[in-house]
Design a protein around this motif. Structure first.
Motif, PDB file in Angstrom:
ATOM      1  N   GLN A 151     -67.230  23.256  70.574  1.00  0.00           N
ATOM      2  CA  GLN A 151     -66.063  22.815  69.815  1.00  0.00           C
ATOM      3  C   GLN A 151     -66.073  23.403  68.410  1.00  0.00           C
ATOM      4  OE1 GLN A 151     -67.667  18.520  69.805  1.00  0.00           O
ATOM      5  NE2 GLN A 151     -66.016  18.501  68.302  1.00  0.00           N
ATOM      6  N   ARG A 152     -64.872  23.555  67.864  1.00  0.00           N
ATOM      7  CA  ARG A 152     -64.724  24.164  66.545  1.00  0.00           C
ATOM      8  C   ARG A 152     -65.128  23.173  65.467  1.00  0.00           C
ATOM      9  NH1 ARG A 152     -63.999  29.355  65.937  1.00  0.00           N
ATOM     10  NH2 ARG A 152     -62.887  28.915  64.006  1.00  0.00           N
ATOM     11  N   LEU A 153     -65.796  23.704  64.432  1.00  0.00           N
ATOM     12  CA  LEU A 153     -66.260  22.860  63.329  1.00  0.00           C
ATOM     13  C   LEU A 153     -65.934  23.555  62.007  1.00  0.00           C
ATOM     14  CD1 LEU A 153     -69.860  22.226  64.746  1.00  0.00           C
ATOM     15  CD2 LEU A 153     -68.009  20.549  64.772  1.00  0.00           C
TER      16      LEU A 153
ATOM     17  N   GLU B 253     -69.425  31.496  62.294  1.00  0.00           N
ATOM     18  CA  GLU B 253     -68.681  32.624  62.863  1.00  0.00           C
ATOM     19  C   GLU B 253     -69.287  33.958  62.444  1.00  0.00           C
ATOM     20  OE1 GLU B 253     -64.547  32.697  61.812  1.00  0.00           O
ATOM     21  OE2 GLU B 253     -64.936  33.171  59.717  1.00  0.00           O
ATOM     22  N   GLU B 254     -70.111  33.935  61.381  1.00  0.00           N
ATOM     23  CA  GLU B 254     -70.798  35.159  60.966  1.00  0.00           C
ATOM     24  C   GLU B 254     -71.938  35.517  61.930  1.00  0.00           C
ATOM     25  OE1 GLU B 254     -69.996  32.674  58.970  1.00  0.00           O
ATOM     26  OE2 GLU B 254     -68.564  33.587  57.587  1.00  0.00           O
ATOM     27  N   GLY B 255     -72.351  34.560  62.775  1.00  0.00           N
ATOM     28  CA  GLY B 255     -73.332  34.885  63.820  1.00  0.00           C
ATOM     29  C   GLY B 255     -74.673  34.187  63.721  1.00  0.00           C
ATOM     30  N   VAL B 256     -75.011  33.611  62.569  1.00  0.00           N
ATOM     31  CA  VAL B 256     -76.302  32.919  62.492  1.00  0.00           C
ATOM     32  C   VAL B 256     -76.082  31.430  62.762  1.00  0.00           C
ATOM     33  CG1 VAL B 256     -77.372  34.558  60.913  1.00  0.00           C
ATOM     34  CG2 VAL B 256     -76.149  32.586  59.996  1.00  0.00           C
ATOM     35  N   ARG B 257     -77.189  30.752  63.091  1.00  0.00           N
ATOM     36  CA  ARG B 257     -77.111  29.317  63.388  1.00  0.00           C
ATOM     37  C   ARG B 257     -77.874  28.525  62.335  1.00  0.00           C
ATOM     38  NH1 ARG B 257     -78.995  30.581  69.335  1.00  0.00           N
ATOM     39  NH2 ARG B 257     -77.145  31.718  70.006  1.00  0.00           N
ATOM     40  N   LEU B 258     -77.420  27.302  62.116  1.00  0.00           N
ATOM     41  CA  LEU B 258     -78.187  26.399  61.269  1.00  0.00           C
ATOM     42  C   LEU B 258     -78.064  24.983  61.810  1.00  0.00           C
ATOM     43  CD1 LEU B 258     -76.596  25.706  57.779  1.00  0.00           C
ATOM     44  CD2 LEU B 258     -75.279  26.414  59.748  1.00  0.00           C
ATOM     45  N   ILE B 259     -78.986  24.151  61.394  1.00  0.00           N
ATOM     46  CA  ILE B 259     -78.994  22.755  61.825  1.00  0.00           C
ATOM     47  C   ILE B 259     -78.383  21.927  60.717  1.00  0.00           C
ATOM     48  CG2 ILE B 259     -80.515  20.791  62.329  1.00  0.00           C
ATOM     49  CD1 ILE B 259     -82.397  22.925  63.635  1.00  0.00           C
TER      50      ILE B 259
ATOM     51  N   ALA C  98     -70.531  32.254  53.600  1.00  0.00           N
ATOM     52  CA  ALA C  98     -69.958  32.025  54.925  1.00  0.00           C
ATOM     53  C   ALA C  98     -68.596  31.353  54.788  1.00  0.00           C
ATOM     54  CB  ALA C  98     -70.890  31.150  55.765  1.00  0.00           C
ATOM     55  N   SER C  99     -67.759  31.590  55.784  1.00  0.00           N
ATOM     56  CA  SER C  99     -66.424  30.986  55.767  1.00  0.00           C
ATOM     57  C   SER C  99     -66.504  29.482  56.006  1.00  0.00           C
ATOM     58  CB  SER C  99     -65.573  31.615  56.877  1.00  0.00           C
ATOM     59  OG  SER C  99     -66.113  31.229  58.147  1.00  0.00           O
ATOM     60  N   GLY C 100     -67.601  29.050  56.630  1.00  0.00           N
ATOM     61  CA  GLY C 100     -67.710  27.629  56.969  1.00  0.00           C
ATOM     62  C   GLY C 100     -67.102  27.309  58.312  1.00  0.00           C
TER      63      GLY C 100
END
Ligand code: ZN
Length: 322
Positions: A299-301, A278-284, A246-248
């Motif tokens: 907000q952007r992270l 931004e790839e579409g998946v979520r994580l905690i 992932a780009s991060g």
């Protein structure tokens, strides 16, 4: 041994009756319907007027388990209707805290019902400090079982009618491993971050973190990304997968801020994000470099890796300019 002054203060409170807390609204069909929906209750006695009319109740009643719902304060703490008491029925717990019994755990909650409540009825409750047991030592620590009883009534012109009671019991204690601050002399033990359970399905993720890479699992048959890691593609059921770095870059999808209980080794308040990559998946993941008041959905992270205790590298997310 409990302090005699504390015991005397507590005994003086037992049996005390606290004033009324009123319901904001009368018992009503929309609240009943929504509650039944949320709880998965489909008894027509609560939601279908024609059916309810033909029963012994001759009309809709509220589910008995809703008893406490009617007098709740709503979203904001201590926001009770005018006329409600401002006495604190938990004052006995404050008294115990002053003597070092700092921890609280709820142990029982029992509802009992006198009669069903009907549409249009208006409730209130009063609280009684029912009992405080002798000092006891349990696996959690040493303290007191404190029992409160909330008696619920329906307002009636000819005399209010009892409809049910809620018994609520807590154990108010001094934790078994707690030391009085004055007695702590040696340097405090440094608590380490707990390590993740690593399996064949998740090993790639943690090895990626060790190398400063945020890896997402990707189905090689249909290219669907998935997180958290799993053995099988949810779309095409293929077992074949590789990973994508992932780009991060991410956005804040949602968050919580942990305040209490404060568990070492974390800093508090402790903001934790549900991060949308931004790839579409979520994580905690943990959020860093930001105060509670500044957190904004969307907000952007950007990911940032930090290594804890020389053994665990975690992806954390820091706000960046849009
Ligand atoms: Zn697939």
């Amino acid at each position: 041994m409990a302090d005699p002054q504390l015991l005397s203060n507590v005994r003086a409170l037992v049996g005390r009756q606290y004033g009324r807390v009123y319901a904001w609204d009368e018992v009503n069909a929309p609240m009943i319907r929504q509650w039944c929906e949320v709880m998965g209750v489909d008894n027509p006695l609560y939601t279908e007027p024609a059916f309810a009319l033909g029963t012994q109740h001759e009309g809709l009643i509220a589910p008995p388990a809703m008893l406490q719902v009617w007098t709740m304060e709503g979203l904001h703490a201590n926001n009770y209707p005018p006329g409600s008491t401002d006495e604190n029925p938990y004052e006995v717990l404050k008294e115990m805290e002053a003597y070092g019994y700092a921890s609280t755990v709820a142990v029982n909650s029992e509802l009992s019902f006198t009669r069903p409540v009907r549409l249009g009825e208006k409730l209130y409750y009063t609280t009684r400090l029912d009992s405080v047991g002798d000092e006891k030592t349990t696996a959690l620590g040493t303290g007191f079982f404190v029992t409160l009883v909330m008696s619920h009534f329906v307002e009636k012109a000819g005399g209010d009618e009892p409809v049910g009671e809620l018994l609520f019991r807590v154990f108010k204690f001094r934790a078994a491993n707690a030391q009085a601050p004055a007695k702590v002399e040696s340097t405090p033990v440094k608590v380490k971050r707990s390590l993740p359970g690593i399996s064949d399905d998740t090993r790639f993720f943690w090895e990626g973190c060790d190398k400063g890479q945020l890896l997402i699992q990707r189905c090689t048959a249909c290219q669907t990304l998935r997180h958290p890691p799993a053995p099988v593609c949810i779309e095409c059921h293929s077992f074949d997968w590789d990973t994508l770095q992932a780009s991060g870059r991410a956005t804040l999808y949602s968050f919580v801020v942990m305040h209490y209980p404060e568990v070492p080794p974390f800093d508090y308040p402790n903001p934790i994000g549900l991060i949308e990559l931004e790839e579409g998946v979520r994580l905690i993941a943990g959020l860093i470099g930001i105060e509670r008041e500044q957190l904004q959905i969307g907000q952007r992270l950007q990911v940032e890796f930090q290594t804890f205790d020389d053994q665990l590298t975690l992806p954390l997310f820091r706000p960046v300019e849009a």
